[in-house]
Scaffold this active site. Structure first.
Site, PDB file in Angstrom:
ATOM      1  N   LYS A   1      15.264 -82.284 -24.890  1.00 31.96           N
ATOM      2  CA  LYS A   1      16.136 -81.309 -24.219  1.00 31.96           C
ATOM      3  C   LYS A   1      15.604 -79.884 -24.225  1.00 31.96           C
ATOM      4  O   LYS A   1      15.641 -79.191 -23.204  1.00 31.96           O
ATOM      5  CB  LYS A   1      17.529 -81.342 -24.848  1.00 31.96           C
ATOM      6  CG  LYS A   1      18.233 -82.646 -24.552  1.00 31.96           C
ATOM      7  CD  LYS A   1      19.450 -82.847 -25.417  1.00 31.96           C
ATOM      8  CE  LYS A   1      19.737 -84.333 -25.566  1.00 31.96           C
ATOM      9  NZ  LYS A   1      18.708 -85.076 -26.326  1.00 31.96           N
TER      10      LYS A   1
ATOM     11  N   SER B   1       5.245 -45.672 -18.654  1.00 25.91           N
ATOM     12  CA  SER B   1       4.563 -45.723 -19.939  1.00 25.91           C
ATOM     13  C   SER B   1       5.088 -44.591 -20.809  1.00 25.91           C
ATOM     14  O   SER B   1       5.414 -43.518 -20.305  1.00 25.91           O
ATOM     15  CB  SER B   1       3.063 -45.558 -19.719  1.00 25.91           C
ATOM     16  OG  SER B   1       2.460 -45.016 -20.880  1.00 25.91           O
TER      17      SER B   1
ATOM     18  N   HIS C   1     -13.061 -65.828  -2.984  1.00 27.86           N
ATOM     19  CA  HIS C   1     -13.733 -65.368  -4.221  1.00 27.86           C
ATOM     20  C   HIS C   1     -13.283 -63.958  -4.611  1.00 27.86           C
ATOM     21  O   HIS C   1     -14.020 -63.238  -5.283  1.00 27.86           O
ATOM     22  CB  HIS C   1     -15.269 -65.380  -4.097  1.00 27.86           C
ATOM     23  CG  HIS C   1     -15.819 -66.621  -3.478  1.00 27.86           C
ATOM     24  ND1 HIS C   1     -16.318 -67.669  -4.217  1.00 27.86           N
ATOM     25  CD2 HIS C   1     -15.928 -67.002  -2.176  1.00 27.86           C
ATOM     26  CE1 HIS C   1     -16.724 -68.628  -3.397  1.00 27.86           C
ATOM     27  NE2 HIS C   1     -16.490 -68.255  -2.151  1.00 27.86           N
TER      28      HIS C   1
ATOM     29  N   GLU D   1       3.889 -59.283 -14.280  1.00 26.21           N
ATOM     30  CA  GLU D   1       3.047 -59.741 -15.400  1.00 26.21           C
ATOM     31  C   GLU D   1       3.760 -60.814 -16.214  1.00 26.21           C
ATOM     32  O   GLU D   1       3.163 -61.799 -16.656  1.00 26.21           O
ATOM     33  CB  GLU D   1       2.686 -58.556 -16.303  1.00 26.21           C
ATOM     34  CG  GLU D   1       1.817 -57.514 -15.611  1.00 26.21           C
ATOM     35  CD  GLU D   1       1.776 -56.215 -16.407  1.00 26.21           C
ATOM     36  OE1 GLU D   1       0.941 -56.120 -17.306  1.00 26.21           O
ATOM     37  OE2 GLU D   1       2.598 -55.321 -16.138  1.00 26.21           O
TER      38      GLU D   1
ATOM     39  N   LYS E   1       1.997 -43.542 -15.051  1.00 25.42           N
ATOM     40  CA  LYS E   1       2.016 -44.998 -14.953  1.00 25.42           C
ATOM     41  C   LYS E   1       3.288 -45.544 -14.336  1.00 25.42           C
ATOM     42  O   LYS E   1       4.371 -45.007 -14.515  1.00 25.42           O
ATOM     43  CB  LYS E   1       1.842 -45.633 -16.349  1.00 25.42           C
ATOM     44  CG  LYS E   1       0.435 -45.589 -16.887  1.00 25.42           C
ATOM     45  CD  LYS E   1      -0.591 -46.332 -16.042  1.00 25.42           C
ATOM     46  CE  LYS E   1      -0.630 -47.808 -16.366  1.00 25.42           C
ATOM     47  NZ  LYS E   1      -1.157 -48.112 -17.682  1.00 25.42           N
TER      48      LYS E   1
END
Ligand code: ARG
Length: 467
Positions: free
Chosen positions: A334, A286, A165, A299, A292
């Site tokens: 395709k 960044s 969890h 991602e 950063k």
């Protein structure tokens, strides 16, 4: 539709019964050359095998056969050197090649299509392409497994929190965590191998749908092209796209595996986790926040799984409800396959690079491994062993220990002997011997468990099995 100035002449290949040509819009919707030119090598290979068979069967003269093969080889060179001019009005790769062949060798070119149709031709070309792609993907998955195994070996004893969890659950080793992915990618490889075996039957010679009246030898062309045998039924031969669907399903499952690992990299590189660092080669900065360091590749791998899943859906939906045998709908088989293959190839390469380069913050992982009472199960297990009570009772007692630690704002080790005794007299100070995260992980020696000794062995076993 009224004729437009750009109205074309009827096709010289199939236009015998047509007085006029297709409109510009018709040409645009009909043409597949923009994407099926990727099948050029397979198309030429298939044509050469067909030509050799026609000669051997006495359907084509030796001289025509030689001219055709030379012409096809020349076309291949022209395509590879970039000289070849692909023409939209010639619809697809098959007619582009055949038209150029006629320019090069004249009338003999028109004999190549004897006992063949574009329906079995495209089905053969596409199978050959998917088969090559499966082989490339197998290799890319193996490279990723090798990178994961190197890291798993280096970190067979590096302790980290294991989650359920996404809540801290029990201490595990980082090597053990990575080995879970090694097995996932191993199953992807085995699914690819299965799909390859099933698809390795040759449609060539199914002709348009019903077979042909010429005395062709389908076994010869099948073997020549590396297939195990010809497809048994000509209708199935031209209309089956299971091979593409199976490839896409494997690709989708593999993309899901990649996206789960990508998501973990995104989490683990946050300031809150700080479990691993990615290299400069696989991160970006960044333009406004100088601190950063963004895990863009991870991602994007996470995002691109969506496309591959979409590609599978898209072809399933194209195929559903199509009557036998060929329908033009199948020309749309395709692009989803090409896109899925390209996406996965890039994602696998980026993931392999990130894994090879990543560095582990072992201190941080170990400290975090104990946070959140992750050794509570060890207290319960200890009680079962030391006091012989049932596990459910031990679980209940340990729950009270956890609650007290939480109230005091300390970890389990922060409780005193008196605290423990007050909860249950069987809880002696000996219990502290099982509370360290290293001890906890090392104690899990059951087969497939996380103990460093197991992981070291499992790495060797996985190397044997997969590499
Ligand atoms: N470009 C076509 C495709 O990919 C080739 C087969 C065309 N067959 C036909 N009967 N029009 O499906």
């Amino acid at each position: 539709m009224t004729k437009t100035p750009d109205q074309a002449k009827a096709s010289t290949i199939w236009g015998g019964r047509f007085a006029g040509g297709p409109s510009a819009v018709m040409q645009r919707i009909n043409a597949s050359i923009d994407f099926d030119k990727r099948l050029y090598a397979q198309d030429i290979r298939g044509s050469k095998a067909h030509c050799a068979m026609l000669v051997k069967a006495g359907i084509l003269s030796d001289a025509d056969g030689r001219a055709i093969v030379q012409g096809l080889d020349r076309i291949r060179q022209e395509i590879e050197s970039g000289e070849f001019v692909f023409r939209t009005e010639l619809e697809d790769i098959h007619m582009n090649v055949e038209t150029r062949l006629a320019e090069l060798i004249g009338e003999a070119a028109g004999r190549l299509h004897t006992a063949r149709s574009r329906n079995d031709q495209v089905a053969t070309d596409f199978r050959l392409w998917v088969r090559d792609t499966i082989d490339g993907m197998e290799k890319a998955l193996k490279d990723l497994q090798a990178a994961l195994l190197d890291k798993a070996e280096a970190h067979s004893a590096t302790v980290m929190p294991g989650f359920t969890h996404l809540q801290a659950a029990q201490p595990i080793t980082f090597g053990h965590h990575l080995l879970a992915y090694v097995d996932m990618f191993g199953r992807d490889r085995s699914r690819l191998a299965d799909a390859r075996v099933r698809m390795n039957e040759c449609p060539l010679g199914s002709a348009a749908l019903a077979g042909t009246s010429f005395p062709i030898d389908r076994h010869q062309t099948a073997l020549e092209l590396g297939f195990d045998r010809p497809c048994a039924n000509s209708l199935d031969g031209v209309s089956d796209r299971d091979f593409a669907l199976e490839f896409l399903s494997v690709a989708a499952i593999s993309a899901v595996h990649l996206s789960r690992l990508a998501e973990e990299l995104v989490l683990w590189t946050t300031a809150q986790f700080r479990f691993v660092s990615l290299s400069d080669s696989f991160t970006t900065g960044s333009s406004i926040m100088p601190q950063k360091r963004n895990p863009d590749a991870a991602e994007l791998i996470r995002a691109k799984a969506g496309r591959v899943i979409g590609n599978l859906n898209s072809l399933l939906i194209v195929m559903k409800g199509l009557p036998l045998a060929y329908s033009k709908d199948m020309q749309d088989d395709k692009e989803p396959v090409f896109e899925a293959a390209d996406t996965l190839e890039l994602s696998l390469a980026a993931m392999t690079g990130m894994i090879s380069d990543l560095t582990v913050n072992a201190d941080r992982m170990a400290r975090s491994a104990g946070a959140g009472f992750t050794t509570a199960t060890d207290i319960a297990d200890w009680l079962v062993r030391a006091a012989g009570g049932p596990f459910r009772q031990a679980h209940h007692i340990t729950g009270q220990v956890g609650r007290l630690a939480e109230e005091r704002g300390v970890e389990l080790e922060g409780l005193s002997a008196g605290d423990l005794q007050a909860i249950d007299p069987r809880l002696t100070l000996d219990v502290f011997s099982v509370l360290g995260v290293e001890q906890s992980a090392s104690s899990r020696t059951s087969f497939g468990g996380t103990a460093p000794a197991n992981v070291a062995k499992a790495v060797q076993a996985a190397r044997q099995r997969y590499l």
